[in-house]
Design an enzyme around this catalytic site. Sequence first.
Site, short mmCIF file in Angstrom:
data_model
loop_
_atom_site.label_atom_id
_atom_site.label_comp_id
_atom_site.label_asym_id
_atom_site.label_seq_id
_atom_site.Cartn_x
_atom_site.Cartn_y
_atom_site.Cartn_z
N LYS C 44 40.90 15.06 -67.13
CA LYS C 44 40.25 14.28 -67.64
C LYS C 44 39.47 13.71 -66.26
O LYS C 44 40.33 13.28 -65.41
CB LYS C 44 40.61 13.04 -68.23
CG LYS C 44 40.12 12.09 -68.92
CD LYS C 44 40.70 11.13 -69.85
CE LYS C 44 39.80 10.13 -70.59
NZ LYS C 44 40.61 9.17 -71.14
N SER C 119 39.12 8.73 -75.65
CA SER C 119 38.00 8.94 -74.91
C SER C 119 38.36 10.33 -74.18
O SER C 119 37.58 10.83 -73.51
CB SER C 119 38.08 8.04 -73.87
OG SER C 119 39.16 7.83 -73.19
N SER C 143 43.45 7.06 -76.57
CA SER C 143 42.57 8.24 -76.20
C SER C 143 43.14 9.59 -75.72
O SER C 143 42.31 10.62 -75.74
CB SER C 143 41.79 7.57 -74.70
OG SER C 143 40.93 6.70 -75.02
#
Lengths: 489, 100, 450
Positions: C44, C119, C143
């Site tokens: 990420k 996210s 997330s």
Amino acid sequence: MSERTTAIAYEVVIGLEIHVQLLTDSKMFCECATAFGAPPNTQTCPVCLGLPGALPVINRKAVELGLRTAVALGCRVHGTSQFHRKNYYYPDLPKNYQITQYEYKIHPPLGTKGSLELTADTSPRRIGIRRVHLEEDTGKLVHVEQHGQILHSLIDFNRSGVPLMEVVTEPDLRSPEQARLFLGRLRSLLQAIGVSSGRMEEGSLRCDANVSLRRPGAELGIRTEVKNMNSLRSVERALAFEAQRQEQLLDRGQPVGQETRHWDERRGVTFSSRTKEEAQDYRYFPEPDLVPIAVGKQWIDEVRASLPELPDARRQRYASAYRLSPYDAGLVTSSMPLAIFFEATVGHYPQAKTVANWLAGDVAAYLNAEGLEIEETALTPNHLAELLRLVDAGTISIRTAKEILPEMLRTGASAEQLVADRGLAQISDTAAVGSVIDRIIAEHPGPASDFHGGKTQALTFLVGQVMKKTRGRANPELVNRLLREKLQS
Amino acid sequence: MSITPSIVNHVARLARLELSPEERERLVHELAAILDHLAKLNELSTTGVEPTSHVIPMTNVFRDDTVGRSLPREAVLEGAPERDGEFFKVPPIIETEPEP
Amino acid sequence: MDSRVHAFLSVDKSSALDAARRWDARRADADALPPLAGLPVAIKDIICSQGLPTTCGSRILEGWRSPYDATVITRLREAGAIVIGKTNLDEFAMGSSTENSAFGPTRNPWDLARVPGGSSGGSAAAVSADMVPLALGTDTGGSVRLPAAFTGIVGLKPTYSRVSRYGLVAFASSLDQIGPLARTVADAALLLQVIAGRDPRDSTSADLPVPDYSASLPDGVKGMKIGIPREAIGAGLQREVNDAVLAAARVLEQAGASLIEVSLPTIEYAVPTYYILAPSEASANLARYDGVKYGLRVRTPDIHAMYARTRGEGFGTEVKRRIMLGTYALSAGFYEGFFLKAQQVRTLVRKDFTVAFGSVDLVLMPVAPTVAFKLGEKAHDPLQMYLTDIYTIPVNLAGLPGISVPCGSADGLPIGLQLIGKPFDEATVLRAAHTYEQSTEWHKARPQLT
């Protein structure tokens, strides 16, 4: 004189905020060096640059130095304390928050409610310590100016994250002199316990002050904050100026504005920094990246046991062991290096009172004038002892000793060497002095007969002439004795 | 919870955020709606409840006072939007702050 | 394939190929290989890594390259993994749909019209679409788990402090935690094994031994007590999600676990608590993006204007909204009523879980109230978006480990089952999730990207 009458009518109320750079090798929250004077931006890393993702880790030594201070100042050391974030934007603050400790009921700073005793010439006075806390320093901004306008600013982050301790006093100080004495005592304490170098010129000790005036017994007046005082002397001068400035305002019926003022050492004035004084909203909250510091009884006991003799105790010991006056004892213990120097000199020359007199007198005057500390001069305890022995032995006069002392302080020359090189030794040879006296009597028949006629001041004149002839090197006692003998014979 | 344009302006100033008139207008309404929802917490009595700053109880995590390696200066300044030799460079600080 | 999903923001093809060749050579030598030798892992793009940009999905950090590796990246490299690329996310991890990326949304591989959750939507989509076997995400309010559920894979949020946060760009420091995303529980366990453990650079990382997660996976759930919170079932849930989660509970019961009803009375206060604490911390964490040291600078004659313009232009709508909210909650006069109050309620939420864990080993509930929603469906209603995380946020507030495993489907879209454990008991969470996974076929279903 109106100034005199108002000086009685107002009381000066002073509280100090002292920032102390702690004697650590590495920064507060990272492994970068704290060394002074490195090339710009070479002592930085992701943590002290506030790079995305970097996290702080507390330097154990900094906590220990903070604890030493808290214990030495008799503070209440809190079971747990916690760092906070103080939020404000400034280009020298890389994260735009400072990691500091905040007086909040749930997360108190390291220590609160201590005190330090101040011995002025008058009675002893306890100055309250509101709190002792730890925080990180900011980077350094250099403003590039042209025609008095700042074009742009340059940032060096080497100082960012250097460990600082803030010591805040209660508004217990009542004169600029007391403020100077207090700061001197605090500095010697911090040196004694190995927390700070005490070097104000290098910024390792920085002092801000809150000053207000009031009629005795009345409520505190509006205070101003005075910054940028970087020596003990400038603290006293700046506060004296500021107190007088406020006094004149009040006398004219004008209000004192709550503001920050900077001390201009050269002009000898404080001036308003003209920053827009808006209520700051620092939005403090507990620093989630750091866990609390828990200080148990055992840790406090260990710290207490490891503390050396503190200046207060040392001063009392000197007063009794060496029979020094409170003033002299206070002076020679006013800094740790000076106390060490004193003891070392006494080791070579046991008349402690004489040593104290010289340190409190001529040496202190020199240091004051030059703005130096004893350890920054070239004088050694051995050499000072030697100088005092030469005086005792009659080899040199006190006057000569006072004359060569500054050179010894400056160059590290030994007293014996200076006396030998310059032929400063007193002439104590009876025959040599005698022949000079014979010549003087022959050159000044008038005063000689005046002496016979009972005018004793004529002797003083003749002694003066002998000393002049020998360029002050004749032993004055010998001159006196021989002159009397020769005139009376 | 009443959120006024002046509160939004004040908070934006504290946060150093320049907002367009449309953004401000929208935030007045959005923040009001969100704060209404947050006010639900007032249904709970929290008298005497300790606050949680750290969910895993830990204390005294320290490092030793040893000097490690700093970043090379080039790596430090490489990402700087503007530099002057060995320094970061920023525009001057003009003390009267503009409204965002 | 990624041109349609948009999982990646940057890919390191050449050094990834080099590394793969090196590991292949060593494999031939039959050396003792590290656990992730030659395996590509997607990261990420909020975790700092040298060699690739770290953007956090934000204009304000566009083009910035970290001069250091996050601790998890160092550990991955030491374990032989190949950092293949950086994945898309909601800007600074603020969002539940990956629509808040400054570089465009990621799409759900199961239905390109739908969001992958957020996210960590890029990491989840990359694993779900078989672009990589493993990925790292971060979980502040759900997330990792939410996108895992929406894309039909496994996502684990470890106990707060289990995995070092050093090099994870902070959103809300007291809640953030890095976690693995994988196609199977066993793969997630393997990845967790590599990244977990004490890091001297993170003061909040726990100094506790890391058990062998893979070893205990086959031990089953016999005798395990699993709590089902009455507040988390029924009203407010999409019917298919409710049914799938209850069916999953019965699968575990058949495998030897016993089901017990528990109560978490304060979980309805978790979302408001979170939306005070997380934005407050974020308002300070994001203060450093000011145009001085790195990233975007909007040039102005004066520094205060530079700050405001840089931040005004550099941050997206949701980030600005949360900075405003957090700044407000911390500002003079509001601290006690908002921040302190929320910290106190956080204590109550933790207590609810502590009480429940007095009688059970695990808590079972949904990951999200619905399956993946359509792009743009909630984009203009922040509050509705916030409520997507109603079942994941309490776990972050309490700092507990939680996993999402595929447990069904509705309209061809995956449903996630959430299993929550005691602090540092990831082993039990993984064991139950593995047992469930091995008893069902849901994890074998793959999106058909044509």
